[in-house]
Design a protein around this motif. Structure first.
Motif, mmCIF file in Angstrom:
data_model
loop_
_atom_site.group_PDB
_atom_site.id
_atom_site.type_symbol
_atom_site.label_atom_id
_atom_site.label_comp_id
_atom_site.label_asym_id
_atom_site.label_seq_id
_atom_site.Cartn_x
_atom_site.Cartn_y
_atom_site.Cartn_z
ATOM 1 N N LEU A 139 -4.245 -0.509 10.729
ATOM 2 C CA LEU A 139 -4.176 -2.057 10.511
ATOM 3 C C LEU A 139 -5.602 -2.294 10.264
ATOM 4 O O LEU A 139 -6.039 -3.575 9.215
ATOM 5 N N ARG A 160 3.742 1.038 8.620
ATOM 6 C CA ARG A 160 3.649 -0.170 8.494
ATOM 7 C C ARG A 160 2.289 -0.902 8.583
ATOM 8 O O ARG A 160 2.091 -1.936 7.683
ATOM 9 N N SER A 161 1.356 -0.456 9.491
ATOM 10 C CA SER A 161 0.300 -1.040 9.595
ATOM 11 C C SER A 161 -0.526 -0.639 8.410
ATOM 12 O O SER A 161 -1.410 -1.797 7.739
ATOM 13 N N ALA A 164 0.197 -3.089 5.647
ATOM 14 C CA ALA A 164 -0.362 -4.430 5.687
ATOM 15 C C ALA A 164 -1.758 -4.487 5.791
ATOM 16 O O ALA A 164 -2.179 -5.523 5.392
ATOM 17 N N ASN A 165 -2.657 -3.437 5.645
ATOM 18 C CA ASN A 165 -4.009 -3.456 5.370
ATOM 19 C C ASN A 165 -4.351 -3.910 4.106
ATOM 20 O O ASN A 165 -4.115 -2.878 3.205
ATOM 21 N N GLU A 166 -4.922 -4.702 3.858
ATOM 22 C CA GLU A 166 -5.536 -5.075 2.542
ATOM 23 C C GLU A 166 -6.675 -4.019 1.877
ATOM 24 O O GLU A 166 -6.754 -4.080 0.688
ATOM 25 N N THR A 183 10.789 -1.962 7.180
ATOM 26 C CA THR A 183 9.725 -2.769 7.504
ATOM 27 C C THR A 183 8.381 -2.423 6.841
ATOM 28 O O THR A 183 7.412 -2.815 6.769
ATOM 29 N N GLN A 187 6.120 -4.633 4.573
ATOM 30 C CA GLN A 187 4.689 -4.868 4.578
ATOM 31 C C GLN A 187 4.169 -4.608 3.124
ATOM 32 O O GLN A 187 3.049 -5.636 2.747
ATOM 33 N N ASN A 191 1.885 -7.555 0.808
ATOM 34 C CA ASN A 191 0.350 -7.431 0.720
ATOM 35 C C ASN A 191 -0.164 -7.617 -0.602
ATOM 36 O O ASN A 191 0.127 -7.300 -1.712
ATOM 37 N N ALA A 212 9.476 -11.410 1.898
ATOM 38 C CA ALA A 212 8.032 -10.824 1.813
ATOM 39 C C ALA A 212 7.624 -10.722 0.493
ATOM 40 O O ALA A 212 6.615 -11.288 0.328
#
Length: 439
Positions: A139, A160-161, A164-166, A183, A187, A191, A212
């Motif tokens: 993340l 998933r992390s 979500a990480n840009e 999930t 994410q 994003n 989302a």
């Protein structure tokens, strides 16, 4: 009484002798009081060290504020404190490998969220046996090679992390859109670094993914319009606050009576003023400065303030940098809700505030008490007029112009927020502080 003691501990006017007495009388069960004292700006180095040595939570707060010398921190005895210093770039780099091998999983997870980890430390964490630790790394890391490895991790939690990480590269995010786990796709769809054209292909996917996707700011216009017709109101609610939607779509959503759609649309920073006026009359927005109002030009504010609908004028009245004539016009408005919204404006004078209070009484008492320039005599009047609204006492208790008499009235209030604010007010007499601290 402990809550009042803690409030006194935060009082900026606490005299040095009483501060020293409070620190000297701390017991091992006084962690919360120590944390309140750790927020002070007048602690000397000896007092900082005393608090940090005895109370870990206070040491954490002192470290966050940059008051605790690095040389005073034992990383093995106080890992939480050391990790904060590492994350802020003030800790000893030699601590990081120690924490990466720490048997305590939360310690390793906290390290994994730190910025700028050395490559060898990040590699250790990436191979950690705990998915929670590796997820934290996925993340927060910005290393593209490491993210490529983590995006292919066997644990969905880790992928998933990464999704979500840009900082995750666009090609990896695009690949994660096809992940078998809902999930993970969710994410990746949300994003903003995911290419919009690629994310749009999930427009018919699972409900959670569509919710989302509706937050993604870079989708094709056609995808937004398709989401605007989604049967799930939460999809449309998310869409209503999306910065990527255009005026035509906003007009469509302004007619949507689904859960929270129109209220959230009113908070959109680009909502046209004609739609905003319609929304103000249709839904309960409440006393808040909307982004579109905050960014409005003076001419736009004047046009809105001339609206026949009081709820539209009320939105303008929430602005705290109005032209003088417009502010004064709103303060003289015939509608109590408009006057209530403008009363905290810092440009209003004492005579104007007294006039407002004379006209509307308890309806505007709290708003008048929140005005930073409200004179002491007016605050005294509100505090001693029965019945005094509870929220008005809270505002007076925190006001810099509150008199000792008004603060005494606040201290007798049954509302704990009012009593605590009064105990923390610098205008509170020192004798009262001492009595509250040690009755």
């Amino acid at each position: 009484m402990p809550a009042l003691l803690h409030a006194v501990a935060r009082n900026p006017a606490l005299p040095p002798e009483l501060l020293g007495r409070m620190i000297a009388r701390l017991t091992d069960t006084d962690e919360e009081l120590a944390c309140a004292l750790a927020e002070r700006t007048d602690l000397d180095l000896r007092q900082v060290r005393l608090l940090a040595e005895r109370f870990e939570d206070a040491a954490v707060r002192l470290a966050e504020r940059g008051l605790l010398p690095v040389g005073d921190v034992d990383p093995l005895a106080r890992p939480r404190v050391a990790l904060i210093l590492l994350d802020e770039g003030r800790g000893d780099p030699a601590w990081a490998p120690l924490f990466a091998r720490d048997p305590d999983e939360p310690v390793r997870a906290r390290l994994a969220s730190a910025v700028g980890l050395p490559e060898e430390v990040a590699a250790l964490l990436a191979a950690d046996g705990s998915d929670d630790v590796v997820s934290e790394l996925a993340l927060h890391t910005t290393g593209s090679d490491l993210l490529a490895r983590l995006a292919a991790h066997p644990a969905a939690q880790v992928r998933r992390s990464a999704a979500a990480n840009e900082a995750t590269p666009a090609e990896l995010l695009t690949a994660l859109l096809d992940d078998p786990e809902v999930t993970v796709r969710e994410q990746a769809a949300a994003n903003p670094a995911t290419p919009g054209a690629a994310a749009a292909r999930l427009v018919a996917d699972h409900m959670l993914i569509r919710q989302a996707l509706a937050t993604h700011p870079g989708l094709p216009a056609g995808t937004y319009h398709r989401l605007a017709g989604d049967e799930i109101p939460w999809v449309r609610s998310n869409l209503a606050r999306n910065p990527g939607i255009d005026a035509a779509l906003m007009s469509r959503l302004a007619e949507d009576d689904g859960h929270d759609v129109r209220r959230l649309l009113a908070h959109h920073p680009a909502v046209p003023f004609d739609l905003l006026a319609r929304l103000a009359a249709a839904v309960r927005i409440g006393p808040t400065l909307l982004p579109r109002i905050a960014a409005a030009a003076p001419a736009e504010l004047r046009a809105l303030a001339a609206a026949p609908e009081p709820r539209v004028r009320m939105l303008v009245a929430e602005h705290r940098a109005l032209p003088t004539d417009l502010r004064d016009r709103l303060a003289a408005d015939a509608d109590a809700s408009v006057v209530k919204s403008v009363a905290p404006h810092p440009g209003l004078g004492g005579v104007q505030l007294a006039t407002v209070l004379d006209r509307f009484g308890t309806k505007v008492a709290t708003a008048v008490a929140r005005n930073p320039g409200a004179p002491t005599a007016l605050l005294d009047r509100i505090a001693t007029t029965s019945p005094t609204p509870v929220k008005a006492l809270r505002a007076i208790a925190a006001h810099p112009n509150a008199s000792p008499a008004a603060l005494a009235a606040c201290l007798t209030s049954p509302d704990p927020r009012a009593t605590e604010a009064a105990a923390a007010n610098p205008a509170l007499p020192v004798a009262v502080m001492a009595e509250l601290a040690y009755p």
